[in-house]
Structure formats: structure tokens, C-alpha cells
Design a protein around this motif. Structure first.
Motif, PDB file in Angstrom:
ATOM      1  N   TYR A  64     123.763 100.104  85.417  1.00  0.00           N
ATOM      2  CA  TYR A  64     124.762  98.481  85.399  1.00  0.00           C
ATOM      3  C   TYR A  64     124.745  97.593  85.972  1.00  0.00           C
ATOM      4  O   TYR A  64     124.275  97.394  87.387  1.00  0.00           O
ATOM      5  CB  TYR A  64     126.004  99.825  86.047  1.00  0.00           C
ATOM      6  N   ILE A  72     128.532  95.403  83.328  1.00  0.00           N
ATOM      7  CA  ILE A  72     128.088  95.232  82.239  1.00  0.00           C
ATOM      8  C   ILE A  72     127.228  96.893  81.785  1.00  0.00           C
ATOM      9  O   ILE A  72     125.633  97.126  82.818  1.00  0.00           O
ATOM     10  CB  ILE A  72     127.137  93.830  82.060  1.00  0.00           C
ATOM     11  N   THR A 120     130.050  99.477  79.219  1.00  0.00           N
ATOM     12  CA  THR A 120     130.570  98.488  80.221  1.00  0.00           C
ATOM     13  C   THR A 120     132.022  98.490  80.820  1.00  0.00           C
ATOM     14  O   THR A 120     132.875  98.977  79.813  1.00  0.00           O
ATOM     15  CB  THR A 120     130.396  97.260  79.137  1.00  0.00           C
TER      16      THR A 120
END
Length: 345
Positions: A64, A72, A120
Motif C-alpha cells: 500500500y 493505493i 485500494t
């Protein structure tokens, strides 16, 4: 997703002049480029990792990156120049697992999940529209220290890739497009029932939830399998779980997925033609001819739309999500494209 897309043939998007439409229809330059691209090039065979990426490995590799748009999710393999893989709807980066295995020897392969899809985590109040996806990708590339990337895209990811090229041409080194939207077919008529359900807040539960619960239904003619995959064994059980579980995880994840789908109602590619025509980025199109979502006319339209088109390759009997089923073709075409532009990796 109705299979009836024939009404596209005589449909022209608002704002596209007859002169431009006729000019694109000429297509002479695209034919010349395609001919020179396809001949006389021999490439080393792309290699797959000894351990193919299954769902467990995909989850283990996921990282992430914090941005203003949210955290994301993305999977990376390989090193060197970057390649960015943009997935379709309602999938996530797992769609590219076979391609990443095969191309990690040549590129730093990055497969992110969009805002509203996959794993996400979307920031509060954040739009999930295509333009926001482009801004998110630029922020992600910046955070990862990537100046520019070779882009590979499918389905709605193809529309996002075109917007990325038009608005941030310096970030795109090459573009490999598979079945996707065009300025004349965005969104395709087959997507309208999905958008209508998403606007009612029903799509995730009414379609994805039922498919997750009943894998036979998911792979049937009435499911995502029959509509978007050629192999009756696809999507696999682990693919169904990997794609749909995160979207069904909470009311917030449902809302974000619906926001993604609802944003597709508007033609995000309207007016993009001149920017694509000016581009000198090399673009290759590979198209599954059995697609029931996008018109077969889209492939030739795209080949004529780009200023540096390398033509079209057509895959008989392949549907929308063929890149997941035929990663060897993605690897072959990507490596050919990268080598054609002077890459000696």
C-alpha cells in the motif's frame, strides 16, 4: 451487461466532427505502421517465474502506498524500467498475474488497484471518476519514484490509459491497449444496465454477490464468465474470491464500487481525439474478436486515432478479459513493443 453492441456501428459521439471521423476512417498510416511492426522481428521468449502467481502469492506481494487519494494497493514484480498494468472493471490487479510472471524479467511491473475497486482504500470524499484515477496514478508513480512507464491496459483501464497519455504524455513510454472504450464508444451500450444498478446501490450485491455465492452461475452465460471470458472454466474460484470479496466487504466498499461504475456514465473520452493524434508514443492494439461488450469496430478506430499507431492484432474467439486467459500474448506483444522502440532488455 447485454451482449448487444451492434448499435454502435452507426453511432457517433457528440463533439466529434464529420471531417475528423472521415479522416480517421482513411487509416492509411496505421496500415503502413502495422505492416512494418509485424515483420522481421524475432524476440527472446518471455519467461514465467518458477512459482506462478496464485491468490496467496498475490496477497503476499500486495503493498500500500499512501497518497492524497487514499492508500493505493499495488503488486510489484521485477526491476528496471517500469511497466504499469491497468485492470478492467470490476476486477483488480490480480487480472495481470500471468503477465507479471512473464514480464518481470524485463520490467519493474506495477499493477495497482483503482479507486473504488480491489484492495485500494479510498480517502473520504474522494471521486472515483476516470479523471481522478489518472491523477491517482500520477501520484502513485511519483511516490514510487517512477518517471515514466510502459502502460498495458484493458477494459475501462484502456480509457484511463488514453486519458493518462493525453494529459500526461511525458509519463507514458509506450501503450499496449486491449479491448476497451473509444471516444465513440464510451461507455458501451452493454454497460448501461450495470450503471443503472450502481446508481440504485444494487450492482455489487445483485450481481457480484450472487456470483461470489454461486460460482457455477458466475461462469455461466448469465454470469461474468459467459459474458467476458472464452474458457468456460473462467473465472476460477480463487479469481472470483479475489475480485469480489473486497467489494462486498463493507457498505463503504460497496459505495466506492458503485461510485466507480456510476462515473462511467459520462463519456470521459469526449474531445480526446486531437491529443491522441498528436502523440508520438508508440501504441499497439490487441483485440479479442469475440468480445460482447465493446464493438469490434473499436480496434480499427483506435489504430487510426493515435499519431504513432503500430496497428492491430486480432484474437479469434477471445472475449473482453482475454488478457487474463492469454498472458503469453500480452507478454509477447509487450516485449515486441518494448524492443521495437529500442529497448534491449
Amino acid at each position: 451487461m447485454s451482449s448487444e453492441t451492434s448499435i454502435f456501428a452507426n453511432r457517433q459521439a457528440p463533439g466529434i466532427s464529420r471531417r475528423r471521423f472521415l479522416a480517421l476512417s482513411a487509416g492509411a498510416l496505421a496500415g503502413v505502421c502495422a505492416g512494418s511492426y509485424a515483420s522481421g522481428i524475432r524476440l527472446p521468449s518471455p519467461r514465467a517465474d518458477k512459482t506462478a502467481m496464485d491468490a496467496a502469492r498475490f496477497h503476499a506481494l500486495r503493498r500500500y502506498t499512501q497518497t492524497a487519494f487514499g492508500r493505493i494497493a499495488h503488486v510489484e514484480q521485477g526491476s528496471g524500467p517500469a511497466a504499469l498494468f491497468l485492470h478492467g472493471f470490476p476486477l483488480n490487479g490480480f487480472q495481470w498475474r500471468g503477465a507479471l510472471d512473464r514480464l518481470a524479467a524485463y520490467r519493474r511491473c506495477i499493477a495497482p488497484d483503482y479507486l473504488g475497486l480491489g484492495y485500494t482504500e479510498v480517502a473520504d470524499g474522494q471521486s472515483c471518476a476516470p479523471q481522478a484515477q489518472v491523477a491517482m496514478l500520477v501520484a502513485l508513480l511519483d511516490a514510487l519514484g517512477v518517471e515514466h512507464a510502459d502502460v498495458v491496459a484493458n477494459d475501462s483501464g484502456g480509457a484511463i490509459a488514453q486519458l493518462l497519455l493525453a494529459h500526461h504524455p511525458e509519463r507514458v513510454r509506450s501503450l499496449l491497449l486491449t479491448n476497451c472504450d473509444t471516444e465513440l464508444d464510451c461507455p458501451p451500450p452493454a454497460l448501461l444496465p450495470v450503471i443503472a444498478l450502481a446508481k440504485q446501490g444494487r450492482f455489487v450485491d445483485d450481481w457480484l454477490g450472487k456470483w461470489r455465492h454461486d460460482h457455477v452461475l458466475a461462469r455461466s452465460a448469465a454470469g461474468i464468465g459467459g459474458m467476458c471470458y472464452a474458457d468456460p472454466a473462467d473465472p476460477t474460484d480463487e479469481a472470483i474470491e479475489t475480485y469480489f470479496a473486497p467489494l462486498l466487504a463493507s457498505q463503504r466498499s460497496r459505495d466506492c464500487a458503485h461510485a466507480y461504475a456510476t462515473a462511467l456514465e459520462h463519456n470521459s473520452l469526449s474531445g480526446i481525439g486531437p491529443a491522441l493524434a498528436r502523440s508520438r508514443v508508440p501504441v499497439r492494439i490487441v483485440w479479442g474478436d469475440a468480445d460482447t461488450i465493446f464493438s469490434a469496430n473499436n480496434a480499427d478506430y483506435l489504430a487510426r486515432a493515435f499519431g504513432h499507431s503500430l496497428g492491430v492484432r486480432r484474437l479469434k474467439d477471445s472475449k473482453l478479459f482475454w488478457p487474463e486467459e492469454r498472458p503469453d500474448v500480452i507478454a509477447e506483444e509487450a516485449h515486441r513493443l518494448w524492443t521495437t522502440q529500442g529497448d534491449k532488455a
